[in-house]
Motif scaffolding. Structure first.
Motif, PDB file in Angstrom:
ATOM      1  N   UNK A  78       0.830  -1.215   0.000  1.00 27.30           N
ATOM      2  CA  UNK A  78       0.000   0.000   0.000  1.00 27.30           C
ATOM      3  C   UNK A  78       0.857   1.254   0.000  1.00 27.30           C
ATOM      4  N   UNK A  79       1.870   1.286   0.845  1.00 28.51           N
ATOM      5  CA  UNK A  79       2.686   2.499   0.939  1.00 28.51           C
ATOM      6  C   UNK A  79       3.515   2.730  -0.319  1.00 28.51           C
ATOM      7  N   UNK A  80       3.891   1.663  -1.008  1.00 24.26           N
ATOM      8  CA  UNK A  80       4.711   1.801  -2.217  1.00 24.26           C
ATOM      9  C   UNK A  80       3.886   2.060  -3.476  1.00 24.26           C
ATOM     10  N   UNK A  81       2.715   1.433  -3.572  1.00 20.92           N
ATOM     11  CA  UNK A  81       2.032   1.397  -4.859  1.00 20.92           C
ATOM     12  C   UNK A  81       0.595   1.910  -4.885  1.00 20.92           C
ATOM     13  N   UNK A  82      -0.081   1.925  -3.755  1.00 17.97           N
ATOM     14  CA  UNK A  82      -1.495   2.298  -3.784  1.00 17.97           C
ATOM     15  C   UNK A  82      -1.673   3.803  -3.874  1.00 17.97           C
ATOM     16  N   UNK A  83      -2.404   4.223  -4.885  1.00 18.63           N
ATOM     17  CA  UNK A  83      -2.710   5.639  -5.046  1.00 18.63           C
ATOM     18  C   UNK A  83      -4.019   5.993  -4.355  1.00 18.63           C
ATOM     19  N   UNK A  84      -4.389   7.224  -4.485  1.00 17.37           N
ATOM     20  CA  UNK A  84      -5.653   7.701  -3.926  1.00 17.37           C
ATOM     21  C   UNK A  84      -6.735   7.543  -4.976  1.00 17.37           C
ATOM     22  N   UNK A  85      -7.823   6.936  -4.575  1.00 18.10           N
ATOM     23  CA  UNK A  85      -8.939   6.725  -5.500  1.00 18.10           C
ATOM     24  C   UNK A  85      -9.648   8.044  -5.766  1.00 18.10           C
TER      25      UNK A  85
END
Length: 100
Positions: A78-85
Motif C-alpha cells: 500500500x505504501x509503495x504502490x497504492x494511489x488515492x482513488x
C-alpha cells in the motif's frame, strides 16, 4: 482430451501462480481499477485463499494470505504502490454488489 483430477488441480494451481505473478508485476494497476473492471482485486484473491485454507483446516492468517498474493506485507505494498482513488472510481466501486 479428458484430464484426470490431479492434473487439473496442478494446472489450476499453476494458472493461479501465474495470475498472482502477473498482478505482482503490474503494481501500476490499482485494486480499485480491478474491482471496477472485473469485480475482484488482489484483496479478493487473498480473502479467497484464506477462506479455502480455513475450509481445509489449514492455518493461514489474513496477513499471510495477503503476503502470498502481494509478494510482500500488505501495508508495504500500500505504501509503495497504492494511489488515492478518485471520486469517480469510488462511485463506480460502490455500484458493485457486495460479497464479491
Amino acid at each position: 482430451m479428458a484430464i484426470d483430477d490431479k492434473t487439473r488441480t496442478e494446472l489450476e494451481a499453476a494458472v493461479f501462480r501465474r495470475l498472482v505473478e502477473h498482478l505482482r508485476s503490474r503494481n501500476d494497476v490499482q485494486n480499485i481499477d480491478l474491482m471496477n473492471l472485473a469485480g475482484f482485486c488482489r484483496n479478493c484473491l487473498s480473502n479467497w485463499l484464506k477462506e479455502e485454507a480455513d475450509a481445509k483446516g489449514a492455518e493461514l492468517s489474513k496477513d499471510e494470505s495477503r503476503e502470498a498474493v502481494y509478494g510482500m506485507p500488505y501495508e508495504t505494498w500500500k505504501s509503495k504502490f497504492q494511489g488515492t482513488a478518485s471520486p469517480e472510481q469510488l462511485a463506480e466501486m460502490n455500484k458493485i454488489p457486495s460479497g464479491h
